[in-house]
Design a protein around this motif. Sequence first.
Motif, PDB file in Angstrom:
ATOM      1  N   MET A   1       0.833  -1.274   0.051  1.00 44.86           N
ATOM      2  CA  MET A   1      -0.114   0.159   0.059  1.00 44.86           C
ATOM      3  C   MET A   1       1.001   1.204  -0.076  1.00 44.86           C
ATOM      4  SD  MET A   1      -3.047   0.928   2.563  1.00 44.86           S
ATOM      5  CE  MET A   1      -4.249   0.108   2.199  1.00 44.86           C
ATOM      6  N   ASN A   2       0.529   2.231  -0.982  1.00 43.82           N
ATOM      7  CA  ASN A   2       1.537   3.274  -1.068  1.00 43.82           C
ATOM      8  C   ASN A   2       1.011   4.398   0.141  1.00 43.82           C
ATOM      9  OD1 ASN A   2      -1.010   4.164  -1.897  1.00 43.82           O
ATOM     10  ND2 ASN A   2      -0.247   4.635  -4.052  1.00 43.82           N
ATOM     11  N   ALA A   3       1.543   5.659  -0.015  1.00 43.92           N
ATOM     12  CA  ALA A   3       1.652   6.551   1.178  1.00 43.92           C
ATOM     13  C   ALA A   3       0.019   7.251   0.986  1.00 43.92           C
ATOM     14  CB  ALA A   3       2.484   7.560   0.986  1.00 43.92           C
ATOM     15  N   ALA A  10      -5.961   6.206   7.333  1.00 44.23           N
ATOM     16  CA  ALA A  10      -5.921   6.812   8.346  1.00 44.23           C
ATOM     17  C   ALA A  10      -6.757   8.051   8.820  1.00 44.23           C
ATOM     18  CB  ALA A  10      -4.356   7.526   8.621  1.00 44.23           C
ATOM     19  N   GLY A  11      -7.099   8.675   7.655  1.00 44.57           N
ATOM     20  CA  GLY A  11      -8.150   9.813   7.764  1.00 44.57           C
ATOM     21  C   GLY A  11      -9.385   9.259   7.947  1.00 44.57           C
ATOM     22  N   LEU A  12      -9.833   8.343   7.287  1.00 47.19           N
ATOM     23  CA  LEU A  12     -11.028   7.426   7.700  1.00 47.19           C
ATOM     24  C   LEU A  12     -11.404   6.884   9.008  1.00 47.19           C
ATOM     25  CD1 LEU A  12     -11.719   5.610   4.126  1.00 47.19           C
ATOM     26  CD2 LEU A  12     -12.615   7.722   5.029  1.00 47.19           C
ATOM     27  N   LEU A  13     -10.048   6.542   9.776  1.00 43.13           N
ATOM     28  CA  LEU A  13     -10.161   6.109  10.975  1.00 43.13           C
ATOM     29  C   LEU A  13     -10.269   7.122  12.051  1.00 43.13           C
ATOM     30  CD1 LEU A  13      -7.638   3.120  10.905  1.00 43.13           C
ATOM     31  CD2 LEU A  13     -10.078   2.954  11.018  1.00 43.13           C
ATOM     32  N   LEU A  14      -9.467   8.199  11.778  1.00 43.67           N
ATOM     33  CA  LEU A  14      -9.781   9.308  12.541  1.00 43.67           C
ATOM     34  C   LEU A  14     -11.130  10.001  12.634  1.00 43.67           C
ATOM     35  CD1 LEU A  14      -6.274  11.283  11.895  1.00 43.67           C
ATOM     36  CD2 LEU A  14      -7.063  10.006  13.864  1.00 43.67           C
ATOM     37  N   GLY A  25     -11.979  10.932  21.999  1.00 41.85           N
ATOM     38  CA  GLY A  25     -11.857   9.758  21.168  1.00 41.85           C
ATOM     39  C   GLY A  25     -10.858  10.236  19.824  1.00 41.85           C
ATOM     40  N   PHE A  26     -11.168  11.387  19.417  1.00 39.74           N
ATOM     41  CA  PHE A  26     -10.368  12.087  18.402  1.00 39.74           C
ATOM     42  C   PHE A  26      -9.060  12.254  18.690  1.00 39.74           C
ATOM     43  CE2 PHE A  26      -9.010  15.647  15.684  1.00 39.74           C
ATOM     44  CZ  PHE A  26      -8.967  14.934  14.404  1.00 39.74           C
ATOM     45  N   LEU A  27      -8.866  12.728  19.917  1.00 37.19           N
ATOM     46  CA  LEU A  27      -7.482  13.211  20.550  1.00 37.19           C
ATOM     47  C   LEU A  27      -6.666  11.831  20.982  1.00 37.19           C
ATOM     48  CD1 LEU A  27      -8.140  16.511  22.394  1.00 37.19           C
ATOM     49  CD2 LEU A  27      -7.116  16.201  20.211  1.00 37.19           C
ATOM     50  N   LEU A  28      -7.347  11.057  21.348  1.00 34.67           N
ATOM     51  CA  LEU A  28      -6.776   9.552  21.624  1.00 34.67           C
ATOM     52  C   LEU A  28      -6.140   8.949  20.585  1.00 34.67           C
ATOM     53  CD1 LEU A  28      -6.109   7.939  23.831  1.00 34.67           C
ATOM     54  CD2 LEU A  28      -8.135   6.664  23.697  1.00 34.67           C
ATOM     55  N   LEU A  32      -2.338   8.105  19.873  1.00 33.89           N
ATOM     56  CA  LEU A  32      -1.908   6.751  19.578  1.00 33.89           C
ATOM     57  C   LEU A  32      -1.497   6.398  18.340  1.00 33.89           C
ATOM     58  CD1 LEU A  32      -4.885   4.600  21.470  1.00 33.89           C
ATOM     59  CD2 LEU A  32      -2.296   5.044  22.420  1.00 33.89           C
ATOM     60  N   GLY A  33      -1.914   6.945  17.370  1.00 33.72           N
ATOM     61  CA  GLY A  33      -1.419   7.113  15.723  1.00 33.72           C
ATOM     62  C   GLY A  33       0.131   7.592  15.801  1.00 33.72           C
TER      63      GLY A  33
END
Length: 59
Positions: A1-3, A10-14, A25-28, A32-33
């Motif tokens: 998987m490329n960058a 990562a954006g979708l998970l955030l 939850g967003f800040l955590l 963690l990321g």
Amino acid sequence: MNATGIGLVAGLLLALAATTGGLGGFLLAIVLGLAGLAVAGHLSGELDVRALWRGRERD
């Protein structure tokens, strides 16, 4: 998987963390990321975490 793909995931998970966990939850998820990024970068040899703690060495 490329960058780009990793950034998209990562954006979708955030976004998911923000909608389900609110601001806390967003800040955590961000903290963690970043910790996971530092560990992965150190293990792959792309990032020297120990150099961040040492600071600049003077001549």
